[in-house]
Scaffold this motif. Structure first.
Motif, mmCIF file in Angstrom:
data_model
loop_
_atom_site.group_PDB
_atom_site.id
_atom_site.type_symbol
_atom_site.label_atom_id
_atom_site.label_comp_id
_atom_site.label_asym_id
_atom_site.label_seq_id
_atom_site.Cartn_x
_atom_site.Cartn_y
_atom_site.Cartn_z
ATOM 1 N N ASP A 637 -5.979 17.904 32.270
ATOM 2 C CA ASP A 637 -6.214 19.346 32.351
ATOM 3 C C ASP A 637 -7.550 19.760 31.753
ATOM 4 N N LEU A 638 -8.421 18.791 31.483
ATOM 5 C CA LEU A 638 -9.695 19.111 30.839
ATOM 6 C C LEU A 638 -10.527 20.067 31.683
ATOM 7 N N GLU A 639 -10.470 19.913 33.008
ATOM 8 C CA GLU A 639 -11.255 20.807 33.860
ATOM 9 C C GLU A 639 -10.849 22.265 33.649
ATOM 10 N N THR A 640 -9.560 22.507 33.447
ATOM 11 C CA THR A 640 -9.105 23.882 33.219
ATOM 12 C C THR A 640 -9.706 24.455 31.948
ATOM 13 N N SER A 641 -9.722 23.674 30.867
ATOM 14 C CA SER A 641 -10.284 24.193 29.608
ATOM 15 C C SER A 641 -11.772 24.473 29.759
ATOM 16 N N PHE A 642 -12.490 23.633 30.510
ATOM 17 C CA PHE A 642 -13.911 23.876 30.754
ATOM 18 C C PHE A 642 -14.114 25.104 31.651
ATOM 19 N N GLN A 643 -13.235 25.283 32.620
ATOM 20 C CA GLN A 643 -13.308 26.488 33.452
ATOM 21 C C GLN A 643 -13.110 27.741 32.602
ATOM 22 N N MET A 644 -12.181 27.663 31.656
ATOM 23 C CA MET A 644 -11.915 28.826 30.812
ATOM 24 C C MET A 644 -13.117 29.183 29.959
ATOM 25 N N LEU A 645 -13.774 28.190 29.357
ATOM 26 C CA LEU A 645 -14.934 28.533 28.540
ATOM 27 C C LEU A 645 -16.050 29.110 29.404
ATOM 28 N N TYR A 646 -16.164 28.600 30.631
ATOM 29 C CA TYR A 646 -17.194 29.124 31.527
ATOM 30 C C TYR A 646 -16.912 30.580 31.887
ATOM 31 N N VAL A 647 -15.669 30.901 32.226
ATOM 32 C CA VAL A 647 -15.352 32.252 32.661
ATOM 33 C C VAL A 647 -15.351 33.228 31.489
ATOM 34 N N TYR A 648 -14.967 32.775 30.284
ATOM 35 C CA TYR A 648 -15.051 33.647 29.114
ATOM 36 C C TYR A 648 -16.503 33.985 28.777
ATOM 37 N N ALA A 649 -17.411 33.083 29.089
ATOM 38 C CA ALA A 649 -18.822 33.342 28.837
ATOM 39 C C ALA A 649 -19.438 34.228 29.912
ATOM 40 N N THR A 650 -19.055 34.023 31.153
ATOM 41 C CA THR A 650 -19.748 34.689 32.263
ATOM 42 C C THR A 650 -18.994 35.872 32.859
ATOM 43 N N ASN A 651 -17.695 35.963 32.624
ATOM 44 C CA ASN A 651 -16.928 37.058 33.231
ATOM 45 C C ASN A 651 -15.847 37.564 32.277
#
Length: 955
Positions: A637-651
């Motif tokens: 599930d590592l991709e999900t955690s990386f997606q979350m940090l990306y979206v918290y930063a950008t959206n």
């Protein structure tokens, strides 16, 4: 900012609040059948014991559990469990079960006086942190984590258990010295709002049972005056092998441990005419029991309803299936209440419902469905209470919906899978608790394999209809208890007992079915445009790899095998709230609420539903000097955690309703916080330590009026608009070939403006010179003391280890002086904090609670011990203890992902050598009496000394 709500009725009630963790945990009782609703018995097969645990019994009746487990390596968890507690006390022995536990550390046949603690400390076992014990109504438990790589130390561990079990000396002089310690334990844990409330609640919650008159701490008059024969008789009557168990789990040979147990415990005997070990019940109540409690120090208006029920001990697969269904109900109802709390018109500021052990296990064999709510005022409490009751009625009438059940199932399955993948890395302490519960309460001890397979099977078989049928049994017509706790000033607006009972009968009559609000779309509509890894560097000293990304970010990767299914990460770059100007600073301090709004199109409830069954989590933080990201995941599930940090930063998500509701709820807590003496004292400490700097003062209601969502949101976006100076640290069981593409996609794509940024030093410093302040607040005969010795210094590894040595020595000396010699405190605390930025500074903090009459004497004694170390340095004995404890902790730390994450992050933040730990042993070897004497004279001077005292209000 957290809301502090004093809820004595929920989970661990007044008794637990008074006595945990030293006394009340996991009680045992067999009670008569209540009149409450009993769930229909399901059929099932008996759950077998884990074959990897060896269970046996000596001829004298002592039970033992032995399991080989290599996590952590070269360590074992040894426990002695006795199935007796305060319920076994005679009327003139009240408090002596707990007193006996104390005496077990004050002299035994083979370890006179304090030799046991002294011996173990030299072996690297920490008193309190490792070596400990607790007493409850039905049990007394001793715990001893111990190294196994020393044959003698390990063997002596069983000798120590055997001494506790039947060889405590009970010298009269030691008994009399310990009286003051236990009275101070009562003062430290009690003498407060919780104790006053508990005295009113206990007759209601324990309802005339023996439990009500056998609170483990006992009666002060008995503790002060009992004759020595009373405690000696208690030990002789009840500490007997047929009521005891030895639990040993760790990195050892099972057969050798079995022989050690037989050799150490077989000589113990039972009394010729043993007293019967009686079991006690808790009576039923047909009519609701109601109690309204007000107090000047209560800070919130709280209402609670409990429905007592007979519990079913899990023995069969059917029982296990039912327990999973209860977990699902708790999860789904909790999610509904959290969803309500986000709305601007929510009728409460806190709400929680749960089915489980009655009052957190206060009386084993009895469970309860409990709902607790907190409101904005006394006048709105009845409305809040009725809203909580309405949610219970909603599930009773309409049940849950399929989408909710699917979320609950996914989350249970995810946890089950994670436990299974980590089965060979399960800590020994986890197994110990299972065996302890089996001995005391008869609970099951299935293997991890069996639990995994049975969970998979049961989850697949559980239907919505079954869950909804079980949910209908949660509320009952009998065995109801209603409690209100409120500030004294709100007394006039509170509902009456009659109104509460009326609400219980009528609330929820007009409820409608729940409507699910899941958002059926992915977290990201499309993947971001990936960046690149520009370079890769090996860091041999810590076996790590550093990547430099195309957007300027650096990523340090340390692959480990300490956990099979864990990856954790964090990052940092300079700035934080220090960059907020004065007009936006208050809003910036509340910027953490932005992340609580959800992300993108997903509010928090929708986000939780989206992530059901997924272990990947990622988020942001903004501190005083840094901002960054953090998260964790299973490798899959590592991709999900990386997606979350990306979206918290950008959206990030701006939600006025959620944000304003949280601010409104915080205001309610702040309006009454000055009623709480500890809150007032804490605020005073914070203000004094920062020299009353305007940017470091505690928040108040006027500050909250300055908070703006627009300013907080704008500051949040600004802090994450440029990630080019972020440094990530990732630790765990990742695959390098798999993680690199994910890093390029979600981290190398973070926005980059390539700005050079730094934090701004606001000049927040502790006051120089001597400062003394006394706060008069509180109703009870209790004082709290905080002493700080602090100063500027050169921050480096050698100085820091000497500071650690001084702290360890002070811990030993103050425990000996204030507790053992003066009998004036229960557990003095000595802490050390060091910081390099914005200005290198250290703080020693000595804190304790005591009788107001003893404040001056105990402060003088504390400073006297500090002065002795300045004159003579740390003794050779205490240096030996410090080195042993440090070496043992280093061994454990080096096998811990969280340690490595923090170690690497802190070295990078401070600009230190990442290979610093390679010289840890060399630095430890450099600690001596002379070096600690020099360090004490340098760092323990009283030039910068802060004395803060909390005393009760003057009358």
């Amino acid at each position: 900012m957290n809301k502090k709500i004093n809820i004595l009725g929920f989970g661990l009630v007044a008794v637990m609040a008074l006595n945990a963790p030293a006394y009340a945990q996991k009680k045992t009782i067999v009670a008569k059948k209540p009149t409450a609703t009993v769930v229909k018995k399901m059929e099932g097969t008996i759950i077998p014991n884990d074959p990897d645990v060896k269970i046996g019994k000596l001829s004298n009746g002592l039970t033992y559990y032995i399991r080989k487990n290599a996590e952590p390596k070269n360590r074992a968890e040894l426990y002695l469990a006795t199935s007796i507690g305060s319920l076994m006390e005679d009327d003139d022995q009240q408090g002596l079960a707990h007193f006996t536990e104390h005496m077990a550390f004050n002299g035994t046949k083979d370890f006179p006086k304090n030799e046991m603690i002294n011996y173990l400390q030299k072996a690297g076992v920490r008193f309190g942190a490792d070596l400990n014990a607790y007493t409850g109504f039905n049990q007394t438990v001793y715990q001893l984590p111990i190294p196994t790589d020393s044959v003698l130390v390990f063997k002596n561990g069983f000798k120590i258990l055997a001494n506790w079990a039947g060889k405590v000396i009970m010298e009269g002089e030691e008994i009399d010295k310990e009286r003051g310690v236990i009275i101070e334990e009562d003062r430290q844990r009690g003498k407060n709002l919780q104790e006053r409330t508990s005295k009113q609640l206990l007759p209601l919650l324990l309802n005339g049972s023996r439990y009500e008159n056998r609170i483990p701490i006992g009666k002060i008059d008995i503790l002060q005056s009992f004759t020595h024969d009373k405690i000696r008789n208690f030990y002789k009557d009840w500490y007997r092998p047929n009521l005891q168990a030895v639990i040993a789990v760790g990195d050892f040979d099972v057969n050798e441990v079995e022989q050690l147990i037989k050799a150490s415990f077989s000589e113990l005997t039972n009394p010729a005419n043993p007293r019967p070990r009686l079991k006690y019940d808790l009576p039923d109540n047909k009519e609701p029991l109601v109690k309204i409690i007000t107090d000047p120090e209560q800070t919130h208006n709280v209402a609670m309803i409990m429905y007592k029920q007979r519990g079913v001990t899990t023995k069969t697969t059917a029982d296990y299936k039912r327990s999973l269904m209860y977990s699902m109900i708790n999860s789904m109802l909790g999610a509904r209440l959290q969803e309500m709390l986000q709305k601007g018109d929510a009728p409460f500021i806190f709400a929680q419902s749960n089915y489980g052990p009655y009052q957190g296990g206060l009386v084993t064999g009895i469970n309860a469905f409990q709902t607790v709510v907190a409101s904005t005022s006394g006048a709105t409490l009845q409305k809040a209470f009725e809203a909580g009751l309405a949610e219970n009625e909603r599930i009773s009438k309409f049940g849950f919906v399929a989408a909710e059940l699917e979320v609950a199932k996914k989350n249970i399955l995810a946890g089950n899978e994670k436990q299974f993948k980590e089965k060979d890395k399960t800590p020994s302490s986890n197994f110990v608790q299972q065996y302890l519960n089996n001995f005391l309460n008869g609970t099951i001890i299935p293997s991890i394999d069996f639990r995994y397979e049975e969970t998979q099977k049961a989850i697949a078989a559980i239907s919505l209809a079954e869950v909804n049928a079980l949910a209908k049994t949660l509320t009952t017509k009998e065995n109801q208890i209603l409690i209100i706790q409120a500030p004294e000033k709100d007394k006039a607006g509170l509902p009456t007992e009659a109104q509460l009972v009326a609400s219980l009968k009528s609330a929820g009559s007009a409820v409608t079915a729940y409507v699910d609000n899941s958002l059926n779309k992915p977290l990201l509509d499309k993947k971001p445009t990936a960046g690149k890894i520009l370079s890769e560097t090996k860091i041999a000293d810590i076996d790590a790899t550093q990547l430099t990304l195309s957007n300027g970010i650096k990523v340090l990767l340390k692959k480990t095998d300490f956990k099979n299914d864990q990856i954790i990460f964090s990052s940092f770059s300079k700035g934080g709230t220090s960059l907020a100007n004065d007009s936006e600073f208050k809003s910036a301090q509340m910027v953490g609420l932005i992340a609580q709004n959800g992300v993108g199109e997903f509010n928090p409830t929708q986000l939780n539903k989206l992530l059901a069954g997924n272990t990947g989590r990622g988020g942001t933080y903004i501190g005083d000097l840094y901002q960054g990201f953090s998260g964790s995941a299973s490798p899959k599930d590592l991709e999900t955690s990386f997606q979350m940090l990306y979206v918290y930063a950008t959206n990030p998500r701006s939600d006025a309703e959620i944000f304003n509701k949280k601010i409104s709820d915080i205001k309610v807590g702040m309006a009454n916080k000055n009623a709480d003496p500890e809150s007032v004292f804490s605020d005073t400490t914070q203000a004094v330590l920062s020299s009353y700097h305007k940017r470091a003062m505690p928040f108040n209601l006027e500050d909250l009026d300055e908070v703006s969502l627009d300013k907080a949101f704008a500051f949040y976006k600004d802090r994450f608009a440029d990630a080019s100076e972020q440094t990530f640290v990732i630790v765990g069981a990742f695959d390098m070939a798999t993680i690199k593409p994910l890093i390029e996609t979600y981290i190398a794509s973070l926005p980059s403006l390539n700005k050079k940024q730094d934090y701004i030093d606001a000049g927040i410093r502790a006051p120089k010179g001597k400062v003394s302040k006394t706060v008069y607040k509180g109703l009870e005969d209790k004082a709290s003391v905080e002493l700080f010795i602090h100063g500027d210094y050169e921050f480096n590894a050698e100085n820091n280890v000497h500071l650690d040595a001084l702290k360890a020595a002070l811990e030993i000396k103050l425990l000996e002086r204030l507790r053992e010699k003066e009998s004036g405190v229960y557990s003095p605390s000595i802490s050390l904090s060091v910081e390099k930025y914005p200005s290198a500074h250290y703080y020693f903090n000595i804190s304790f609670s005591c009788s107001p009459a003893n404040v001056e004497k105990l402060i003088a004694a504390s400073l006297d011990e500090v002065n002795k170390i300045k004159v003579s340095g740390v003794s050779a004995d205490d240096i030996s203890k410090f080195k042993s404890e440090e070496q043992r902790q280093i061994e454990l730390n080096l096998r811990n992902n969280n340690y490595w994450l923090n170690y690497i992050t802190n070295r990078l933040k401070n600009g230190e050598d990442l290979g610093q730990l390679l010289k840890d042993q060399q630095r430890l070897d450099g600690i001596s009496a002379e070096s600690t004497k020099a360090a004490a004279q340098k760092y323990l001077g009283e030039d910068n000394y802060i004395r803060l005292v909390l005393l009760p209000e003057k009358k």
